[in-house]
Scaffold this active site. Structure first.
Site, short mmCIF file in Angstrom:
data_model
loop_
_atom_site.label_atom_id
_atom_site.label_comp_id
_atom_site.label_asym_id
_atom_site.label_seq_id
_atom_site.Cartn_x
_atom_site.Cartn_y
_atom_site.Cartn_z
N TYR A 1 -2.36 2.21 -12.19
CA TYR A 1 -1.27 3.19 -12.22
C TYR A 1 0.11 2.56 -12.19
CZ TYR A 1 -1.46 2.52 -7.18
OH TYR A 1 -1.46 1.95 -5.94
N GLY B 1 -15.28 -3.35 -7.04
CA GLY B 1 -15.50 -2.27 -6.09
C GLY B 1 -15.20 -0.90 -6.68
N ALA B 2 -14.13 -0.81 -7.46
CA ALA B 2 -13.76 0.48 -8.04
C ALA B 2 -14.85 0.95 -9.00
CB ALA B 2 -12.42 0.36 -8.76
N THR C 1 -9.04 -1.27 3.52
CA THR C 1 -8.86 -1.78 2.16
C THR C 1 -9.22 -3.26 2.11
OG1 THR C 1 -7.39 -1.78 0.25
CG2 THR C 1 -6.35 -2.21 2.38
N LYS D 1 -13.56 -3.82 3.15
CA LYS D 1 -14.34 -2.62 2.81
C LYS D 1 -15.85 -2.79 3.00
CE LYS D 1 -11.59 0.01 -0.48
NZ LYS D 1 -11.67 0.63 -1.81
N ILE E 1 -7.68 3.46 -14.33
CA ILE E 1 -7.38 3.59 -12.90
C ILE E 1 -6.15 2.77 -12.49
CG2 ILE E 1 -9.82 4.06 -12.38
CD1 ILE E 1 -9.78 1.35 -10.83
N SER F 1 0.83 -1.22 0.00
CA SER F 1 0.00 0.00 0.00
C SER F 1 0.85 1.26 0.00
CB SER F 1 -0.91 0.02 1.22
OG SER F 1 -1.53 1.29 1.30
N ASP G 1 -13.62 7.30 -2.61
CA ASP G 1 -13.15 6.90 -3.94
C ASP G 1 -13.82 7.70 -5.06
OD1 ASP G 1 -11.30 5.01 -3.14
OD2 ASP G 1 -12.75 3.37 -3.13
P1 ATR Z 1 -11.65 -3.83 -7.64
O1 ATR Z 1 -12.42 -3.95 -6.36
O2 ATR Z 1 -10.31 -3.19 -7.49
O3 ATR Z 1 -12.46 -3.19 -8.72
P2 ATR Z 1 -12.14 -6.61 -8.33
O4 ATR Z 1 -13.37 -6.62 -7.51
O5 ATR Z 1 -11.19 -7.75 -8.19
O6 ATR Z 1 -11.27 -5.32 -8.07
O7 ATR Z 1 -12.57 -6.43 -9.85
C1 ATR Z 1 -11.67 -6.61 -10.89
C2 ATR Z 1 -12.37 -6.31 -12.23
O8 ATR Z 1 -11.42 -6.60 -13.26
C3 ATR Z 1 -13.59 -7.18 -12.49
O9 ATR Z 1 -14.54 -6.44 -13.23
C4 ATR Z 1 -13.00 -8.31 -13.33
O10 ATR Z 1 -13.92 -8.96 -14.18
P3 ATR Z 1 -14.78 -10.24 -13.65
O11 ATR Z 1 -15.91 -9.68 -12.85
O12 ATR Z 1 -15.19 -10.94 -14.86
O13 ATR Z 1 -13.81 -11.05 -12.80
C5 ATR Z 1 -12.01 -7.53 -14.17
N1 ATR Z 1 -10.97 -8.37 -14.75
C6 ATR Z 1 -9.92 -8.94 -14.10
N2 ATR Z 1 -9.16 -9.64 -14.97
C7 ATR Z 1 -9.74 -9.49 -16.20
C8 ATR Z 1 -9.43 -9.96 -17.53
N3 ATR Z 1 -8.34 -10.71 -17.77
N4 ATR Z 1 -10.25 -9.59 -18.54
C9 ATR Z 1 -11.32 -8.81 -18.31
N5 ATR Z 1 -11.68 -8.34 -17.10
C10 ATR Z 1 -10.90 -8.68 -16.06
#
Ligand code: ATR
Length: 277
Positions: A224, A134-135, A64, A68, A222, A17, A105
């Site tokens: 980075y 979540g984002a 985090t 959350k 988002i 973090s 956020d």
């Molecule tokens: P956060 O809370 O940071 O948004 P998360 O809940 O793990 O993280 O969500 C990750 C996002 O990236 C999800 O929308 C995920 O899609 P799925 O719901 O199908 O899992 C997306 N994601 C991760 N890897 C991916 C990939 N290789 N192709 C397309 N989408 C992907």
């Protein structure tokens, strides 16, 4: 120097973090007295750990992954963004030990967009959002608040997008698009936001045809690390406006710092450089 104010981050893992670096930088830059520490907490220990922070006189903490959502039930009060996003990332411990939960956020997302793309016209054209984690929840809440007329939401797992929309205050302003049809959603959009983890150092490319976006559109990633993702590089090569993810991380931390330390700190080039190391 005033009172020594203790704050921190509760999560698991917390090792990578940037929050301790950001908040401790501001404590120093603002001439304040205090410390922000990372506190690694596994699921079952959350309530107990929060009690310890109360006993030790902490002023508050960030939350985090993976806490959350779980922390919401432990809060005595939730602000509107936290309730509507369905997650808390900042808690203030009141003088009586009451926990005030908020979510910064959406603020971070919008503030970064306003600074990096000052000409962006909210309310004029649809926005396309990729991802439904979540984002994405926080970003969709923010975009709906600003009056974006329509959000086109594409997620690899369609059921997750459906779940997000079902729990949203303005489902009528969101249209779910199949992941395989995401290029077709770009036609008359003014903003594309990647909220998925795709593009993070070492992972695959998103595979989206930016040629379908109108000239003058803005592309916001988002992710980075790296700062210039493959998506942003292609957007820049096409002359589109780009917004990197580092500003969202930095701006979401400002209201939390203000709630604990009483000062709204600035995002300076010096801080950006420190965080990107
Ligand atoms: P956060 O809370 O940071 O948004 P998360 O809940 O793990 O993280 O969500 C990750 C996002 O990236 C999800 O929308 C995920 O899609 P799925 O719901 O199908 O899992 C997306 N994601 C991760 N890897 C991916 C990939 N290789 N192709 C397309 N989408 C992907």
């Amino acid at each position: 120097m005033g009172e020594f104010i203790r704050t921190g981050l509760i999560g698991h893992p917390t090792g990578h973090s940037k929050s301790p670096l950001i908040h401790n930088h501001w404590i120093g830059a603002c001439g304040l007295s205090g410390e922000y520490v990372a506190i690694d907490v596994m699921g079952e220990a959350l309530a107990q750990e929060i009690e310890r922070l109360k006993r030790e006189g902490f002023k508050g903490f960030n939350v985090t992954i993976p806490h959350k959502q779980a922390v919401m039930a432990l809060c005595d009060e939730l602000d509107e963004p936290a309730r509507e996003i369905g997650a808390v990332n900042t808690v203030v411990i009141g003088g009586n030990g009451a926990l005030h939960g908020s979510n910064t956020d959406a603020f971070g997302f919008l503030q970064n967009l306003r600074e990096e793309a000052p000409d962006f016209a909210f309310g004029k054209a649809p926005a396309v959002v990729l991802g439904s984690g979540g984002a994405a929840r926080a970003i969709i809440y923010a975009l709906l608040k600003t009056g974006v007329p329509e959000i086109r939401l594409a997620n690899r797992t369609r059921a997750r997008a459906e779940d997000l929309v079902a729990n949203c205050v303005h489902p009528e302003r969101i249209r779910i698009v199949d992941w395989d049809d995401r290029d077709g959603a770009l036609g008359d959009a003014s903003l594309l936001v990647n909220t998925t983890s795709v593009g993070m150092a070492g992972t695959e490319m998103l595979g989206i045809d930016l040629g379908r976006l109108p000239q003058g559109a803005t592309v916001y990633d988002i992710v980075y690390v790296p700062l210039l993702t493959g998506l942003l590089e292609s957007a820049r090569d096409r002359g589109l406006t780009i917004v990197t993810g580092i500003g969202m991380l930095l701006h979401q931390a400002r209201p939390a710092f203000k709630a604990w330390y009483g000062v709204l700190p600035e995002v300076t080039n010096e801080l950006v450089a420190k965080v990107l190391v």
